[in-house]
Design a protein around this motif. Structure first.
Motif, mmCIF file in Angstrom:
data_model
loop_
_atom_site.group_PDB
_atom_site.id
_atom_site.type_symbol
_atom_site.label_atom_id
_atom_site.label_comp_id
_atom_site.label_asym_id
_atom_site.label_seq_id
_atom_site.Cartn_x
_atom_site.Cartn_y
_atom_site.Cartn_z
ATOM 1 N N PRO A 375 37.255 58.479 60.150
ATOM 2 C CA PRO A 375 38.124 58.562 61.336
ATOM 3 C C PRO A 375 37.822 59.736 62.263
ATOM 4 N N ARG A 376 37.313 60.859 61.710
ATOM 5 C CA ARG A 376 37.070 62.049 62.520
ATOM 6 C C ARG A 376 35.824 61.926 63.381
ATOM 7 N N ALA A 377 35.031 60.900 63.146
ATOM 8 C CA ALA A 377 33.760 60.757 63.851
ATOM 9 C C ALA A 377 33.984 60.368 65.318
ATOM 10 N N LEU A 378 33.121 60.896 66.177
ATOM 11 C CA LEU A 378 33.119 60.519 67.588
ATOM 12 C C LEU A 378 32.450 59.157 67.725
ATOM 13 N N PRO A 379 33.079 58.195 68.376
ATOM 14 C CA PRO A 379 32.433 56.888 68.545
ATOM 15 C C PRO A 379 31.068 57.016 69.218
ATOM 16 N N ALA A 380 30.130 56.207 68.783
ATOM 17 C CA ALA A 380 28.748 56.304 69.266
ATOM 18 C C ALA A 380 28.666 56.156 70.784
ATOM 19 N N ARG A 381 29.475 55.275 71.346
ATOM 20 C CA ARG A 381 29.409 55.062 72.789
ATOM 21 C C ARG A 381 29.915 56.279 73.567
ATOM 22 N N GLU A 382 30.892 56.989 73.009
ATOM 23 C CA GLU A 382 31.367 58.223 73.654
ATOM 24 C C GLU A 382 30.304 59.315 73.583
ATOM 25 N N LEU A 383 29.610 59.367 72.461
ATOM 26 C CA LEU A 383 28.529 60.343 72.317
ATOM 27 C C LEU A 383 27.404 60.023 73.300
ATOM 28 N N LYS A 384 27.082 58.748 73.421
ATOM 29 C CA LYS A 384 26.044 58.342 74.371
ATOM 30 C C LYS A 384 26.443 58.706 75.801
ATOM 31 N N ALA A 385 27.708 58.489 76.148
ATOM 32 C CA ALA A 385 28.185 58.799 77.503
ATOM 33 C C ALA A 385 28.103 60.300 77.770
ATOM 34 N N ALA A 386 28.448 61.107 76.766
ATOM 35 C CA ALA A 386 28.366 62.560 76.928
ATOM 36 C C ALA A 386 26.920 63.005 77.083
ATOM 37 N N ALA A 387 26.024 62.362 76.324
ATOM 38 C CA ALA A 387 24.602 62.724 76.370
ATOM 39 C C ALA A 387 23.938 62.283 77.670
ATOM 40 N N ALA A 388 24.489 61.245 78.303
ATOM 41 C CA ALA A 388 23.902 60.745 79.557
ATOM 42 C C ALA A 388 23.940 61.809 80.655
ATOM 43 N N LYS A 389 24.887 62.719 80.557
ATOM 44 C CA LYS A 389 24.991 63.799 81.548
ATOM 45 C C LYS A 389 23.779 64.728 81.495
ATOM 46 N N TYR A 390 23.082 64.692 80.363
ATOM 47 C CA TYR A 390 21.901 65.547 80.187
ATOM 48 C C TYR A 390 20.611 64.730 80.244
ATOM 49 N N SER A 391 20.722 63.502 80.765
ATOM 50 C CA SER A 391 19.574 62.609 80.995
ATOM 51 C C SER A 391 18.905 62.144 79.712
ATOM 52 N N PHE A 392 19.659 62.087 78.606
ATOM 53 C CA PHE A 392 19.089 61.558 77.367
ATOM 54 C C PHE A 392 19.047 60.037 77.440
ATOM 55 N N ILE A 393 17.959 59.482 76.947
ATOM 56 C CA ILE A 393 17.763 58.031 76.961
ATOM 57 C C ILE A 393 17.960 57.495 75.551
ATOM 58 N N GLY A 394 18.788 56.442 75.418
ATOM 59 C CA GLY A 394 18.972 55.872 74.092
ATOM 60 C C GLY A 394 20.053 54.826 74.080
ATOM 61 N N LEU A 395 20.286 54.261 72.896
ATOM 62 C CA LEU A 395 21.275 53.212 72.700
ATOM 63 C C LEU A 395 22.302 53.658 71.669
ATOM 64 N N ALA A 396 23.505 53.058 71.733
ATOM 65 C CA ALA A 396 24.564 53.342 70.767
ATOM 66 C C ALA A 396 24.580 52.262 69.696
ATOM 67 N N PHE A 397 24.822 52.679 68.462
ATOM 68 C CA PHE A 397 24.837 51.758 67.322
ATOM 69 C C PHE A 397 26.139 51.934 66.542
ATOM 70 N N ASP A 398 26.651 50.829 66.026
ATOM 71 C CA ASP A 398 27.944 50.835 65.347
ATOM 72 C C ASP A 398 27.905 51.534 63.990
ATOM 73 N N SER A 399 26.730 51.629 63.384
ATOM 74 C CA SER A 399 26.644 52.261 62.069
ATOM 75 C C SER A 399 25.393 53.121 61.982
ATOM 76 N N VAL A 400 25.417 54.062 61.058
ATOM 77 C CA VAL A 400 24.262 54.932 60.839
ATOM 78 C C VAL A 400 23.070 54.107 60.376
ATOM 79 N N SER A 401 23.296 53.159 59.493
ATOM 80 C CA SER A 401 22.182 52.350 58.966
ATOM 81 C C SER A 401 21.513 51.545 60.077
ATOM 82 N N GLN A 402 22.313 51.022 61.034
ATOM 83 C CA GLN A 402 21.728 50.276 62.148
ATOM 84 C C GLN A 402 20.880 51.188 63.036
ATOM 85 N N ALA A 403 21.370 52.397 63.265
ATOM 86 C CA ALA A 403 20.631 53.348 64.103
ATOM 87 C C ALA A 403 19.314 53.743 63.451
ATOM 88 N N VAL A 404 19.359 54.016 62.151
ATOM 89 C CA VAL A 404 18.137 54.399 61.429
ATOM 90 C C VAL A 404 17.144 53.246 61.426
#
Length: 434
Positions: A375-404
């Motif tokens: 529950p304490r984890a930041l949702p991946a899409r929110e992290l992606k949105a925050a990172a977009a401000k720094y011009s990071f390129i990438g996709l959000a994934f629902d689970s760690v295993s999917q991202a890996v």
């Protein structure tokens, strides 16, 4: 009555407030529960000698290195650390062996009514369990890592042989204070009357916090970075080769560290100064014990997640660095690796200061934003949105295993996959890697 270890663990997880899951609401602002619990257990914390280790970064590595060194010196050595990565029992070890499941079951079953009466947090129970187990095992010494802060941490009921404070950085500011001085004050809270204290890194911004606290309590204070200096580092086959100069004598010694992250050289100075102090206090630790202890930390203590290579093909490295200084250290390590393309699998907790962390990360990497299953984890899409401000390129994934898996699918020979940003991202990867 509980009949299985799994029942006992499920009870601890489900019924008790847990910081790793619930955040600040699980933190008790005093050590009263721990003192009461330990009193009912016969004050086990008074029945063994200990070393107390605090700090923003490096306290876990420092604790494991010291435990490894003590074990190599022939001492029966307890080790209490947090959080665990894969198995709850990682938190409590004796000579590297995790506490047996039946010991956990017996403790929870025997003290169930006490737990229901006191209503401690998850962390308070695990601290009491660790102290009770170390006392029963009659350890010669126990290395006790602070959970959070220091002054009000549940572990701060011991009277140790030595206190160590590794470094101070900006982390858990919602709990410890908004400034580095406030955070240093909380960490300095582990300093006890007349008990020697080692501070690994002298920072002029906050040195006076430690000096004033130590002076007021008559506690001898040493800054490791004033006494020792790293003059050379090199990555070798067995680990990080570090040449250390003793400023006072001009003597140079070489050490090989199995924990090969470049940031470990700062922890090493604290460890070596601690060993020197402990020798002065009568502990028999030879240079060969230090050499073997540093070279075999993982085998001797089970430590994982510190600049750990998970596979060479694909080339995957993970690290649990999860705050500003931790990320800065990770980026320094990445720069030492030869690679064609960099893939970064990253997740974070909601309470982390992303505005200080994200700008430190490489902009030329391909990012795989994810969220560990808690529950304490930041949702991946929110992290992606925050990172977009720094011009990071990438996709959000629902689970760690999917991202890996996505990073592996995009991997080409010569690339590097780095996994990190949070203890809990690394924990999920290690659990799936077993």
């Amino acid at each position: 009555m509980m009949k299985t270890y799994d029942e006992a663990i499920e009870y601890l997880y489900a019924r008790l407030p847990m910081f790793t899951r619930d955040g600040a609401s699980a933190i008790k602002k005093d050590v009263d529960n721990t003192l009461r619990f330990c009193s009912e257990l016969g004050n086990p914390q008074q029945q063994f000698k200990s070393v107390h280790v605090a700090g923003t970064n490096g306290k876990g590595s420092t604790s494991h290195m010291l435990a490894s060194i003590f074990a190599c010196a022939g001492y029966k050595t307890g080790l209490y650390t947090s959080p665990h990565l894969v198995d709850f029992r990682e938190r409590i070890r004796v000579n590297g062996q995790m506490i047996p499941k039946d010991e956990v079951l017996a403790f929870v079953s025997k003290n169930l009514s006490l737990i229901e009466t006191i209503k401690p947090s998850f962390f308070e129970v695990t601290v009491a369990l660790a102290f009770d187990y170390f006392a029963k095992e009659q350890v010669d010494i126990a290395i006790i890592e602070v959970g959070l802060g220091g002054r009000l941490d549940s572990t701060n009921v011991i009277t140790p042989e030595l206190c160590i404070i590794t470094n101070i950085g900006l982390d858990h500011m919602n709990l410890l204070g908004d400034t580095i001085e406030e955070i240093a004050f909380e960490k300095a809270g582990i300093i006890k009357p007349a008990i020697p204290v080692i501070v690994s890194e002298r920072n002029e911004e906050i040195a006076r916090v430690f000096e004033q606290r130590a002076s007021s309590l008559g506690a001898p204070l040493r800054f490791a970075s004033e006494e020792l200096n790293v003059v050379n580092t090199k990555q070798g086959k067995e680990g990080l080769l570090v040449d250390v100069l003793e400023n006072k004598t001009g003597i140079k010694q070489s050490w090989t560290m199995q924990l090969s992250g470049l940031y470990q050289q700062r922890n090493l100075l604290g460890v070596l100064t601690a060993v020197d102090q402990l020798r002065f206090q009568g502990w028999a630790i030879n240079d060969s014990d230090v050499l073997n202890g540093l070279l075999h930390v993982q085998e001797n203590t089970g430590l994982q997640g510190r600049w750990q290579t998970l596979s060479s093909q694909p080339h995957i490295i993970c690290d649990t660095g999860h705050n500003e200084d931790g990320i800065r250290a990770v980026v320094s390590n990445i720069k030492q690796v030869d690679y064609s393309r960099l893939h970064i699998v990253i997740g974070a907790m909601r309470d982390k200061d992303l505005h200080h962390m994200l700008p430190l990360l490489p902009t030329d990497a391909i990012y795989y934003f994810t969220s560990p299953a808690m529950p304490r984890a930041l949702p991946a899409r929110e992290l992606k949105a925050a990172a977009a401000k720094y011009s990071f390129i990438g996709l959000a994934f629902d689970s760690v295993s999917q991202a890996v898996q996505a990073a592996k699918d995009n991997y080409q020979e010569g690339d590097l996959i780095f996994i990190g940003g949070s203890n809990f991202v690394v924990a999920e990867v290690l659990a799936n890697n077993e």
